[in-house]
Design a protein around this motif. Sequence first.
Motif, short mmCIF file in Angstrom:
data_model
loop_
_atom_site.label_atom_id
_atom_site.label_comp_id
_atom_site.label_asym_id
_atom_site.label_seq_id
_atom_site.Cartn_x
_atom_site.Cartn_y
_atom_site.Cartn_z
N LEU A 150 0.83 -1.21 0.00
CA LEU A 150 0.00 0.00 0.00
C LEU A 150 0.86 1.25 0.00
O LEU A 150 0.57 2.22 -0.70
N ILE B 141 -7.60 5.36 -7.06
CA ILE B 141 -8.73 5.04 -6.19
C ILE B 141 -9.23 3.62 -6.46
O ILE B 141 -9.51 2.85 -5.54
N VAL C 276 -6.60 0.96 -5.17
CA VAL C 276 -6.62 0.83 -3.70
C VAL C 276 -7.90 0.18 -3.24
O VAL C 276 -7.89 -0.67 -2.34
N ASP C 277 -9.02 0.53 -3.87
CA ASP C 277 -10.30 -0.05 -3.48
C ASP C 277 -10.34 -1.56 -3.75
O ASP C 277 -10.84 -2.34 -2.93
N GLU C 278 -9.84 -1.99 -4.89
CA GLU C 278 -9.89 -3.40 -5.26
C GLU C 278 -8.81 -4.24 -4.56
O GLU C 278 -9.08 -5.32 -4.09
N TRP C 279 -7.60 -3.72 -4.52
CA TRP C 279 -6.47 -4.51 -4.04
C TRP C 279 -6.40 -4.54 -2.52
O TRP C 279 -6.05 -5.57 -1.93
N PHE C 280 -6.74 -3.46 -1.86
CA PHE C 280 -6.55 -3.38 -0.41
C PHE C 280 -7.85 -3.36 0.36
O PHE C 280 -7.88 -3.01 1.52
N ALA C 281 -8.95 -3.75 -0.26
CA ALA C 281 -10.24 -3.75 0.44
C ALA C 281 -10.38 -4.97 1.34
O ALA C 281 -9.84 -5.98 1.20
#
Length: 66
Positions: free
Chosen positions: A13, A58, A61-66
Amino acid sequence: MELVDVSEVSAGLFIVGVIFILLVGGLLSMGILRFFQLKKGQGWSYMIGSLVSLVAFILVVDEWFA
Protein backbone atom coordinates in the motif's frame (compact mmCIF):
# COMPACT_ATOMS: atom_id res chain seq x y z
CA MET A 1 -0.80 16.89 18.60
CA GLU A 2 -1.11 13.11 18.50
CA LEU A 3 1.24 10.47 17.17
CA VAL A 4 -0.12 8.16 14.50
CA ASP A 5 0.92 4.53 14.41
CA VAL A 6 1.68 3.59 10.81
CA SER A 7 3.09 0.16 11.54
CA GLU A 8 -0.13 -1.42 10.26
CA VAL A 9 0.34 0.01 6.74
CA SER A 10 1.55 -2.70 4.39
CA ALA A 11 4.58 -2.18 2.18
CA GLY A 12 2.46 -2.73 -0.94
CA LEU A 13 0.00 0.00 0.00
CA PHE A 14 2.85 2.38 0.80
CA ILE A 15 4.58 1.76 -2.55
CA VAL A 16 1.33 2.06 -4.54
CA GLY A 17 0.53 5.29 -2.71
CA VAL A 18 3.96 6.78 -3.37
CA ILE A 19 3.91 5.86 -7.07
CA PHE A 20 0.44 7.29 -7.68
CA ILE A 21 1.08 10.42 -5.60
CA LEU A 22 4.20 11.13 -7.66
CA LEU A 23 2.34 10.39 -10.90
CA VAL A 24 -0.69 12.55 -10.09
CA GLY A 25 1.44 15.38 -8.69
CA GLY A 26 3.81 15.34 -11.65
CA LEU A 27 1.06 15.40 -14.24
CA LEU A 28 -0.82 18.12 -12.36
CA SER A 29 2.24 20.33 -12.08
CA MET A 30 3.10 19.81 -15.76
CA GLY A 31 -0.45 20.77 -16.69
CA ILE A 32 -0.27 23.98 -14.67
CA LEU A 33 3.14 24.77 -16.19
CA ARG A 34 1.78 24.28 -19.71
CA PHE A 35 -1.14 26.61 -18.96
CA PHE A 36 1.29 29.31 -17.85
CA GLN A 37 3.25 28.76 -21.05
CA LEU A 38 -0.02 29.30 -22.97
CA LYS A 39 0.02 25.76 -24.39
CA LYS A 40 -3.57 24.99 -23.50
CA GLY A 41 -3.86 21.76 -25.50
CA GLN A 42 -0.91 20.15 -23.74
CA GLY A 43 -2.11 21.58 -20.42
CA TRP A 44 -5.49 19.95 -20.75
CA SER A 45 -3.84 16.68 -21.78
CA TYR A 46 -1.77 16.65 -18.59
CA MET A 47 -4.79 17.61 -16.48
CA ILE A 48 -6.86 14.78 -17.98
CA GLY A 49 -3.95 12.40 -17.42
CA SER A 50 -3.78 13.51 -13.80
CA LEU A 51 -7.50 12.91 -13.35
CA VAL A 52 -7.30 9.47 -14.98
CA SER A 53 -4.35 8.59 -12.73
CA LEU A 54 -6.27 9.70 -9.66
CA VAL A 55 -9.27 7.56 -10.62
CA ALA A 56 -6.95 4.61 -11.33
CA PHE A 57 -5.34 5.07 -7.90
CA ILE A 58 -8.73 5.04 -6.19
CA LEU A 59 -9.80 1.92 -8.09
CA VAL A 60 -6.52 0.08 -7.42
CA VAL A 61 -6.62 0.83 -3.70
CA ASP A 62 -10.30 -0.05 -3.48
CA GLU A 63 -9.89 -3.40 -5.26
CA TRP A 64 -6.47 -4.51 -4.04
CA PHE A 65 -6.55 -3.38 -0.41
CA ALA A 66 -10.24 -3.75 0.44
